[in-house]
Motif scaffolding. Structure first.
Motif, PDB file in Angstrom:
ATOM      1  N   TRP A  45      -3.555   4.208 -15.106  1.00  0.00           N
ATOM      2  CA  TRP A  45      -4.231   3.026 -14.554  1.00  0.00           C
ATOM      3  C   TRP A  45      -3.819   1.772 -15.329  1.00  0.00           C
ATOM      4  O   TRP A  45      -3.557   0.722 -14.729  1.00  0.00           O
ATOM      5  CB  TRP A  45      -5.749   3.212 -14.608  1.00  0.00           C
ATOM      6  CG  TRP A  45      -6.495   2.133 -13.869  1.00  0.00           C
ATOM      7  CD1 TRP A  45      -6.814   2.123 -12.534  1.00  0.00           C
ATOM      8  CD2 TRP A  45      -7.031   0.922 -14.424  1.00  0.00           C
ATOM      9  NE1 TRP A  45      -7.501   0.968 -12.230  1.00  0.00           N
ATOM     10  CE2 TRP A  45      -7.647   0.220 -13.358  1.00  0.00           C
ATOM     11  CE3 TRP A  45      -7.054   0.366 -15.700  1.00  0.00           C
ATOM     12  CZ2 TRP A  45      -8.279  -1.025 -13.537  1.00  0.00           C
ATOM     13  CZ3 TRP A  45      -7.667  -0.877 -15.882  1.00  0.00           C
ATOM     14  CH2 TRP A  45      -8.277  -1.549 -14.823  1.00  0.00           C
ATOM     15  N   SER A  46      -3.727   1.887 -16.633  1.00  0.00           N
ATOM     16  CA  SER A  46      -3.363   0.740 -17.470  1.00  0.00           C
ATOM     17  C   SER A  46      -1.936   0.283 -17.193  1.00  0.00           C
ATOM     18  O   SER A  46      -1.657  -0.920 -17.093  1.00  0.00           O
ATOM     19  CB  SER A  46      -3.514   1.116 -18.944  1.00  0.00           C
ATOM     20  OG  SER A  46      -4.837   1.527 -19.235  1.00  0.00           O
ATOM     21  N   ASP A  75      -0.168   0.998 -14.412  1.00  0.00           N
ATOM     22  CA  ASP A  75      -0.145   0.482 -13.045  1.00  0.00           C
ATOM     23  C   ASP A  75      -0.589  -0.978 -13.033  1.00  0.00           C
ATOM     24  O   ASP A  75      -0.003  -1.818 -12.325  1.00  0.00           O
ATOM     25  CB  ASP A  75      -1.085   1.290 -12.146  1.00  0.00           C
ATOM     26  CG  ASP A  75      -0.574   2.687 -11.812  1.00  0.00           C
ATOM     27  OD1 ASP A  75       0.559   3.029 -12.216  1.00  0.00           O
ATOM     28  OD2 ASP A  75      -1.330   3.442 -11.157  1.00  0.00           O
ATOM     29  N   ARG A  76      -1.619  -1.269 -13.783  1.00  0.00           N
ATOM     30  CA  ARG A  76      -2.147  -2.638 -13.878  1.00  0.00           C
ATOM     31  C   ARG A  76      -1.085  -3.577 -14.446  1.00  0.00           C
ATOM     32  O   ARG A  76      -0.838  -4.656 -13.904  1.00  0.00           O
ATOM     33  CB  ARG A  76      -3.391  -2.624 -14.767  1.00  0.00           C
ATOM     34  CG  ARG A  76      -4.132  -3.959 -14.886  1.00  0.00           C
ATOM     35  CD  ARG A  76      -5.337  -3.782 -15.816  1.00  0.00           C
ATOM     36  NE  ARG A  76      -6.294  -4.866 -15.727  1.00  0.00           N
ATOM     37  CZ  ARG A  76      -6.401  -5.850 -16.620  1.00  0.00           C
ATOM     38  NH1 ARG A  76      -5.598  -5.888 -17.667  1.00  0.00           N
ATOM     39  NH2 ARG A  76      -7.320  -6.799 -16.469  1.00  0.00           N
ATOM     40  N   THR A 108       1.639  -4.569 -12.075  1.00  0.00           N
ATOM     41  CA  THR A 108       1.171  -5.092 -10.794  1.00  0.00           C
ATOM     42  C   THR A 108       0.595  -6.497 -10.884  1.00  0.00           C
ATOM     43  O   THR A 108       0.697  -7.277  -9.936  1.00  0.00           O
ATOM     44  CB  THR A 108       0.100  -4.148 -10.202  1.00  0.00           C
ATOM     45  OG1 THR A 108       0.669  -2.847 -10.038  1.00  0.00           O
ATOM     46  CG2 THR A 108      -0.406  -4.637  -8.850  1.00  0.00           C
ATOM     47  N   VAL A 109      -0.018  -6.859 -12.029  1.00  0.00           N
ATOM     48  CA  VAL A 109      -0.752  -8.130 -12.102  1.00  0.00           C
ATOM     49  C   VAL A 109       0.162  -9.342 -12.088  1.00  0.00           C
ATOM     50  O   VAL A 109      -0.284 -10.463 -11.835  1.00  0.00           O
ATOM     51  CB  VAL A 109      -1.665  -8.178 -13.352  1.00  0.00           C
ATOM     52  CG1 VAL A 109      -2.750  -7.136 -13.257  1.00  0.00           C
ATOM     53  CG2 VAL A 109      -0.858  -8.034 -14.640  1.00  0.00           C
ATOM     54  N   SER A 117     -10.314   3.090 -18.126  1.00  0.00           N
ATOM     55  CA  SER A 117     -10.216   2.763 -16.703  1.00  0.00           C
ATOM     56  C   SER A 117     -11.543   2.914 -15.968  1.00  0.00           C
ATOM     57  O   SER A 117     -11.855   2.119 -15.069  1.00  0.00           O
ATOM     58  CB  SER A 117      -9.138   3.615 -16.034  1.00  0.00           C
ATOM     59  OG  SER A 117      -9.443   4.995 -16.096  1.00  0.00           O
ATOM     60  N   LYS A 138     -12.983  -0.206 -14.024  1.00  0.00           N
ATOM     61  CA  LYS A 138     -13.137  -0.109 -12.569  1.00  0.00           C
ATOM     62  C   LYS A 138     -14.582  -0.320 -12.129  1.00  0.00           C
ATOM     63  O   LYS A 138     -14.829  -0.760 -10.999  1.00  0.00           O
ATOM     64  CB  LYS A 138     -12.612   1.242 -12.077  1.00  0.00           C
ATOM     65  CG  LYS A 138     -11.093   1.321 -12.074  1.00  0.00           C
ATOM     66  CD  LYS A 138     -10.566   2.570 -11.389  1.00  0.00           C
ATOM     67  CE  LYS A 138     -10.777   3.816 -12.197  1.00  0.00           C
ATOM     68  NZ  LYS A 138     -10.098   5.001 -11.613  1.00  0.00           N
ATOM     69  N   ALA A 159     -14.763  -3.900 -11.343  1.00  0.00           N
ATOM     70  CA  ALA A 159     -13.760  -4.421 -10.421  1.00  0.00           C
ATOM     71  C   ALA A 159     -14.402  -4.697  -9.063  1.00  0.00           C
ATOM     72  O   ALA A 159     -15.550  -4.341  -8.812  1.00  0.00           O
ATOM     73  CB  ALA A 159     -12.613  -3.425 -10.288  1.00  0.00           C
ATOM     74  N   TRP A 211      -8.350  -5.217 -10.495  1.00  0.00           N
ATOM     75  CA  TRP A 211      -7.972  -4.875 -11.873  1.00  0.00           C
ATOM     76  C   TRP A 211      -8.962  -5.419 -12.901  1.00  0.00           C
ATOM     77  O   TRP A 211      -8.673  -5.449 -14.095  1.00  0.00           O
ATOM     78  CB  TRP A 211      -6.565  -5.389 -12.178  1.00  0.00           C
ATOM     79  CG  TRP A 211      -5.506  -4.799 -11.296  1.00  0.00           C
ATOM     80  CD1 TRP A 211      -4.776  -5.437 -10.340  1.00  0.00           C
ATOM     81  CD2 TRP A 211      -5.066  -3.434 -11.274  1.00  0.00           C
ATOM     82  NE1 TRP A 211      -3.910  -4.566  -9.730  1.00  0.00           N
ATOM     83  CE2 TRP A 211      -4.068  -3.329 -10.279  1.00  0.00           C
ATOM     84  CE3 TRP A 211      -5.420  -2.282 -11.995  1.00  0.00           C
ATOM     85  CZ2 TRP A 211      -3.415  -2.124  -9.991  1.00  0.00           C
ATOM     86  CZ3 TRP A 211      -4.783  -1.091 -11.700  1.00  0.00           C
ATOM     87  CH2 TRP A 211      -3.780  -1.009 -10.720  1.00  0.00           C
TER      88      TRP A 211
END
Length: 222
Positions: free
Chosen positions: A92-93, A95-96, A99-100, A152, A156, A159, A165
């Motif tokens: 998750w970290s 992916d973040r 993506t950000v 995460s 989340k 979020a 995110w």
């Protein structure tokens, strides 16, 4: 211990927009990465990071191959709220980070870390990165300040559809498991670090508590 500086963090999220250098320092002390760098002394005997020496942090070992690198997470590692750290948190970290946008995504790309599909949860304690291309910077890029491991489930829970995110919440709240936790932050004035005694990712710091005070005037700092 008391330390003073001209300015303090403007954001506790290293992946946030416009996070300043003191914000990076706060993140470095309160979040783990999979790996870190060793140290070497300069001519005066002062230690500096040695970027040629990769050492374990949250990952206790790794298997680097041409097409992938697989990490075994340290047993018993927990975030500051007591939640166990798992490979799902790492994914998750990462992916973040990719993506950000902005500097975090640019920094990850420096090691050919660009797509969420590269990041694979093998099991709770095993995380794999599949390579887009052979890149000697992939492993060193994991030791820089950006690829922190975030709790995460906690993030989340703060979020939303507009903020998937948890960028807004993580500006002023920490969700890490590093050597120190932030006991108190008064923006523009003071940060109080408290040692996290359950930290397992390296030698426990000798300092138990650090007060970082923001004093803009050089004469007042002296």
């Amino acid at each position: 211990m008391l330390t003073v500086s001209e300015s303090g963090p403007n954001n506790l999220d290293i992946m946030g927009i416009g996070t300043n250098r003191p914000g990076y320092e706060a993140s470095w002390n309160t979040y783990d990465r999979l790996v870190t760098f060793g140290a070497k002394p300069d001519a005066n005997g002062v230690d500096h990071y040695d970027y040629t020496k990769i050492e374990p942090e949250l990952a206790e070992s790794w298997d680097l191959r041409d097409a992938s690198v697989t990490f075994k997470l340290r047993g018993g590692a927990k975030f500051h709220d007591g939640t166990p750290v798992t490979a799902a948190d790492v994914k998750w970290s990462f992916d973040r980070a990719v993506t950000v946008g902005g500097f975090p995504t640019f920094q990850m790309a420096a090691g050919s870390l660009q797509k969420p599909e590269q990041f694979v949860v093998v099991d709770d304690d095993t995380f794999r990165i599949d390579s887009l291309r052979k890149d000697k910077l992939t492993l060193p890029d994991l030791g820089v300040p950006v690829p922190v491991i975030i709790n995460s489930s906690l993030a989340k829970s703060h979020a939303s559809d507009k903020d998937p995110w948890a960028m807004e919440w993580l500006k002023t709240n920490k969700a890490g498991g590093g050597a120190f936790r932030i006991e108190k932050w008064t923006p523009g004035q003071e940060v109080t670090y408290q040692r996290y005694d359950d930290w397992r990712s390296g030698p426990l710091p000798k300092l138990q508590r650090v007060i970082w005070r923001v004093v803009p005037s050089p004469s007042n700092r002296r």
